[in-house]
Write a protein that holds these residues in place. Sequence first.
Motif, mmCIF file in Angstrom:
data_model
loop_
_atom_site.group_PDB
_atom_site.id
_atom_site.type_symbol
_atom_site.label_atom_id
_atom_site.label_comp_id
_atom_site.label_asym_id
_atom_site.label_seq_id
_atom_site.Cartn_x
_atom_site.Cartn_y
_atom_site.Cartn_z
ATOM 1 N N GLU A 142 0.828 -1.204 0.000
ATOM 2 C CA GLU A 142 0.000 0.000 0.000
ATOM 3 C C GLU A 142 0.866 1.259 0.000
ATOM 4 O OE1 GLU A 142 -3.204 2.491 -0.130
ATOM 5 O OE2 GLU A 142 -3.086 0.360 -0.549
ATOM 6 N N VAL A 143 1.980 1.241 0.750
ATOM 7 C CA VAL A 143 2.893 2.395 0.762
ATOM 8 C C VAL A 143 3.478 2.612 -0.628
ATOM 9 C CG1 VAL A 143 5.143 3.174 1.630
ATOM 10 C CG2 VAL A 143 3.431 2.309 3.215
ATOM 11 N N ARG A 145 2.141 1.699 -3.514
ATOM 12 C CA ARG A 145 1.068 2.162 -4.387
ATOM 13 C C ARG A 145 0.810 3.647 -4.163
ATOM 14 N NH1 ARG A 145 -3.460 4.094 -4.463
ATOM 15 N NH2 ARG A 145 -3.687 3.990 -2.220
ATOM 16 N N ALA A 146 0.765 4.078 -2.895
ATOM 17 C CA ALA A 146 0.511 5.481 -2.589
ATOM 18 C C ALA A 146 1.650 6.364 -3.109
ATOM 19 C CB ALA A 146 0.334 5.671 -1.089
ATOM 20 N N ARG A 147 2.892 5.882 -2.990
ATOM 21 C CA ARG A 147 4.048 6.644 -3.478
ATOM 22 C C ARG A 147 3.959 6.820 -4.992
ATOM 23 N NH1 ARG A 147 8.683 3.492 -1.922
ATOM 24 N NH2 ARG A 147 8.185 4.155 0.200
ATOM 25 N N GLN A 149 1.266 6.727 -6.795
ATOM 26 C CA GLN A 149 0.133 7.608 -7.086
ATOM 27 C C GLN A 149 0.517 9.074 -6.866
ATOM 28 O OE1 GLN A 149 -2.870 6.614 -8.335
ATOM 29 N NE2 GLN A 149 -3.250 8.792 -8.588
ATOM 30 N N ARG A 150 1.249 9.357 -5.796
ATOM 31 C CA ARG A 150 1.693 10.730 -5.546
ATOM 32 C C ARG A 150 2.611 11.215 -6.659
ATOM 33 N NH1 ARG A 150 2.261 9.016 -0.197
ATOM 34 N NH2 ARG A 150 4.513 8.834 -0.448
#
Length: 175
Positions: A142-143, A145-147, A149-150
């Motif tokens: 999840e980390v 994926r979020a990175r 996405q950012r």
Amino acid sequence: MDSGLGWLLAVGASALVVALLAGVAVALSARRARARLEDQLAASREELATVQKRLDGLARRLDPAPPRATPQEFVITTAGLPDTRREQAAPPAVPDRQLTTREFVSVALGESLVTIASFGYGVRRALSPENRNRIAFEMRREVRRARKQRKADLKEAKRRLRAEAFVTDTAEDAA
């Protein structure tokens, strides 16, 4: 010697009398507590009966007859309708009887122990190494994926900013 033996007998007899008196006091206290609990139980049963009568009266006033499905209507569920098969298959009513102290304690402790054991099993399973590793893996994923996405959002914002700057520059040049 006789005075020592007499003294021991007197002390033993007085200890026995004190123990008997303490036992009688405990028994009387338990009897009073049981009588008080029985009175409270009777009062709560009376209150429950009055509430049940009131609820039945309200139910009759609000819904005197349950809705019936017409033969042309397709009924998916019979949740609100009376089920005669269910009434016939109901087990016979258990007669009201007073539980003994032993039965009450057995039921109360049994339910509590089952709850505690199932909670302990759930905690033990949740904290197992397999679950901890799975949770850590999912968090890392999840980390990441979020990175990503950012980064994609930042690139998109820079692209829009450049496009707006280009549009304003060409508009100023044309003017």
